[in-house]
Enzyme design. Structure first.
Site, PDB file in Angstrom:
ATOM      1  N   SER A  93       0.831  -1.196   0.000  1.00  0.00           N
ATOM      2  CA  SER A  93       0.000   0.000   0.000  1.00  0.00           C
ATOM      3  C   SER A  93       0.868   1.249   0.000  1.00  0.00           C
ATOM      4  O   SER A  93       2.016   1.214   0.458  1.00  0.00           O
ATOM      5  CB  SER A  93      -0.877  -0.034   1.261  1.00  0.00           C
ATOM      6  OG  SER A  93      -1.830   0.984   1.205  1.00  0.00           O
ATOM      7  N   ASP A  94       0.319   2.345  -0.495  1.00  0.00           N
ATOM      8  CA  ASP A  94       1.024   3.619  -0.437  1.00  0.00           C
ATOM      9  C   ASP A  94       0.002   4.747  -0.311  1.00  0.00           C
ATOM     10  O   ASP A  94      -1.060   4.699  -0.936  1.00  0.00           O
ATOM     11  CB  ASP A  94       1.877   3.831  -1.696  1.00  0.00           C
ATOM     12  CG  ASP A  94       2.826   4.998  -1.505  1.00  0.00           C
ATOM     13  OD1 ASP A  94       3.836   4.807  -0.798  1.00  0.00           O
ATOM     14  OD2 ASP A  94       2.538   6.096  -2.008  1.00  0.00           O
TER      15      ASP A  94
END
Length: 193
Positions: free
Chosen positions: A76-77
């Site tokens: 995730s970012d």
């Protein structure tokens, strides 16, 4: 529900973020944490979710040659997008103060992308939440930065901390997305696997 569906899988959360780990636990799935160090560098031509999609995929690529058939890796970012540019993690106290002064009295987007990767497939999706801040005083900003040291948070703040309680006046979208994981979308996508 998910724990039954994935009882024969090895779910790997590739995130060192305590907030993401906490949110992931609430989904009720057994998982392990494995974080690969990567240079989070992206082409300067990318904007908004193009940036987070790119980085989520880049983080997943680090697992490419070691995934087993039953493995599911989740990366995730998150970025804060304000005034047509990304605000990433502040490097020091001065940067954190500057970022919060910039966000004060305005709205911004928090964009989180998630990549779900197996040996057979890769799925990337994102969510956007608009966050509205009241006009913050310098003393409020200074108190927050000195006491909460938000140097591991995009945009220099955590919505679940003091600054969120006193400063955020309105949200359009998912609260958990602002914390770093659009849990509702992640659940939907995992149910499709």
């Amino acid at each position: 529900m998910l724990s039954e569906k994935f009882k024969n899988n090895q779910i790997i959360l590739a995130s060192g973020s305590p907030r993401r780990q906490e949110l992931f636990k609430e989904l009720g799935i057994d998982f392990s944490i494995n974080v690969k160090e990567i240079d989070e560098i992206y082409p300067s031509t990318l904007v908004e979710e193009e940036i987070t999609n790119y980085l989520a995929k880049l983080k997943a690529k680090a697992f490419e040659n070691e995934l087993q058939e039953k493995d599911i890796v989740i990366t995730s970012d998150t970025i804060v997008w304000h005034d047509n540019r990304p605000l990433e993690k502040p490097k020091n106290k001065g940067q954190a103060i500057e970022m919060l002064q910039e966000l004060s009295g305005t709205s911004h987007k928090v964009i989180t992308s998630v990549c779900i990767k197996t040996t057979k497939s890769q799925n990337v999706f994102f969510d956007v939440t608009t966050v509205f801040f009241k006009k913050l005083t310098f003393d409020e900003i200074l108190f927050y930065v000195e006491n909460y040291r938000p140097f591991d948070k995009a945009g220099g703040y955590g919505i679940q901390e003091w600054i969120g309680f006193i400063g955020v006046t309105r949200l359009e979208g998912s609260y958990f997305n602002v914390m770093g994981l659009p849990v509702h979308k992640l659940y939907e996508e995992l149910m499709k696997l």
